[in-house]
Design an enzyme around this catalytic site. Structure first.
Site, PDB file in Angstrom:
ATOM      1  N   GLU A  36     -39.946  -7.325   9.329  1.00 39.94           N
ATOM      2  CA  GLU A  36     -38.590  -7.111   8.835  1.00 39.94           C
ATOM      3  C   GLU A  36     -37.594  -6.872   9.963  1.00 39.94           C
ATOM      4  OE1 GLU A  36     -37.580  -7.837   6.029  1.00 39.94           O
ATOM      5  OE2 GLU A  36     -39.536  -8.096   5.086  1.00 39.94           O
ATOM      6  N   TYR A 119     -31.619  -2.026   4.002  1.00 41.00           N
ATOM      7  CA  TYR A 119     -32.389  -3.237   3.721  1.00 41.00           C
ATOM      8  C   TYR A 119     -33.867  -3.068   4.081  1.00 41.00           C
ATOM      9  CZ  TYR A 119     -34.905  -7.448   4.299  1.00 41.00           C
ATOM     10  OH  TYR A 119     -35.914  -8.345   4.209  1.00 41.00           O
ATOM     11  N   ASP A 137     -29.770  -8.251   1.155  1.00 42.74           N
ATOM     12  CA  ASP A 137     -29.525  -8.911   2.442  1.00 42.74           C
ATOM     13  C   ASP A 137     -28.577 -10.076   2.219  1.00 42.74           C
ATOM     14  OD1 ASP A 137     -31.101 -10.755   1.138  1.00 42.74           O
ATOM     15  OD2 ASP A 137     -32.083 -11.412   2.977  1.00 42.74           O
TER      16      ASP A 137
END
Length: 358
Positions: A36, A119, A137
């Site tokens: 991520e 996020y 996002d």
DNA sequence: CACTCGTGGTG
DNA sequence: TCACCAAGAGT
């Protein structure tokens, strides 16, 4: 037959169309975190090789915590936004030292960690721990703005709240992680910024943007970046087969990376004979200018840099007071230091000049 | 909170 | 060439 929910349609599509990506085959929060952070503002094709390198070199959060920041940045070299790597390393230390190597298991705890924002916290919480919290996002902004005709400027302050609330209304209770993966994958590969596949889209008849032909204007995004021009003259100072470099500090680009002695000028590149730089006035009279490079143009998000490199050789015995933090490094050390891509390109291009260094 | 933090790809 | 983008976060 009952009408399928938004999430069901999305997940059905996902199961048939998802890409096989390595971080989707694990529940390990460390691996998911790694992926991520790498993928923040970064395309899959660009991030993928870095993910492979990182899991190879740092298999666990403890391995990452035990590494030197310099080596972490070196592995990150070329990916950009280097604070991601520095923050990730700091957070790895916290997890290893203060949390017994155990990843926090909730959104609320995750979002407290440096480098883990709303996020990334939602992504880890939902993918690794099945917490029902929606990711928001760029993909989610786009898909929701189009399907539901939301015209809120995604650059505005309220956008985060508006889209986050909508996303959390739509998320499924039984498989929040898959839902999150699905909406992002749909945005990334189907409901794309340019040329989305509206003709054969799952939401063809339900999509506001498609109905009104507003695919091109949704999502609404204001703000245009103004780009500054900067002029860098790098002095690649060689002595005894070593090169002078220093680590860049905070409050400018490339923090933590290493570069050469830099003279920045205002409106154009340097005219050597006119400089009043004290260090250069010491160096130039006792040095040989081995080469003057072409002008490199390096483009960043908020600035474009014109750079020129001066390869300057000092004789063995010359001694001069070095500017703060600058040190001479062997060629091997230079290769192992994390460097901006601009520096890397110069060194590669002028490799022959440095061949004698090792 | 508006601004800043990279790099490489695309139309 | 140029504007815009690509799984955001820190300040």
């Amino acid at each position: 037959m009952e009408r399928q929910t938004f999430s069901e349609v999305l997940q059905n599509w996902y199961h048939r169309n998802k890409r096989d990506l390595p971080w989707r085959n694990t529940k390990d929060p460390y691996m998911i975190w790694l992926s991520e952070v790498i993928l923040q503002q970064t395309r899959v094709v660009q991030g993928l090789p870095y993910y492979e390198k990182f899991v190879e070199k740092y298999a666990t959060v403890v391995d990452l915590a035990n590494a030197d920041e310099k080596d972490v940045l070196r592995l990150w070299q070329g990916l950009g936004y280097y604070s991601r790597a520095r923050n990730m390393h700091q957070t790895a230390k916290i997890i290893a030292d203060e949390l017994n190597g155990e990843f926090p298991g909730t959104y609320a705890e995750l979002v407290k960690l440096k480098g883990i924002g709303p996020y990334t916290a939602a992504a880890i919480a939902s993918f690794a721990f099945d917490e029902k919290v929606a990711v928001v996002d760029g993909n989610v902004y786009r898909v929701l703005a189009r399907v539901f005709g939301v015209e809120t400027d995604i650059a505005s302050h309220e956008a985060k709240k508006v889209f986050s609330e909508l996303a959390n209304e739509l998320i499924s209770s039984n498989s929040p992680g898959t839902h999150n993966q699905a909406i992002m994958e749909f945005g990334a590969t189907y409901c794309t910024p340019a040329n989305p596949g509206c003709m054969f889209c799952l939401f063809h008849y339900d999509c506001e943007a498609n109905a009104k032909g507003k695919q091109a204007v949704l999502p609404v995004k204001s703000k245009k970046v103004k780009v500054k021009k900067r002029y860098f003259d790098y002095f690649v100072i060689e002595q005894n087969s070593k090169l002078l470099m220093a680590k860049r500090g905070p409050k400018d680009i490339w923090e933590g990376l290493y570069d050469f002695y830099l003279v920045e000028t205002k409106d154009e590149l340097l005219r050597l004979e006119e400089t009043d730089n004290d260090f250069l006035q010491e160096v130039l009279p006792i040095a040989t200018i081995k080469s003057e490079s072409a002008v490199y143009k390096h483009v960043l998000t908020h600035q474009t840099i014109e750079a020129k490199f001066w390869h300057v050789v000092l004789n063995e015995t010359a001694s001069l007071p070095l500017p703060l933090d600058y040190e001479f490094y062997t060629w091997q050390e230079v290769e192992d230091l994390p460097k901006p891509i601009l520096i890397e390109k110069y060194l590669k291009k002028h490799h022959a000049e440095f061949a004698s260094l090792g």
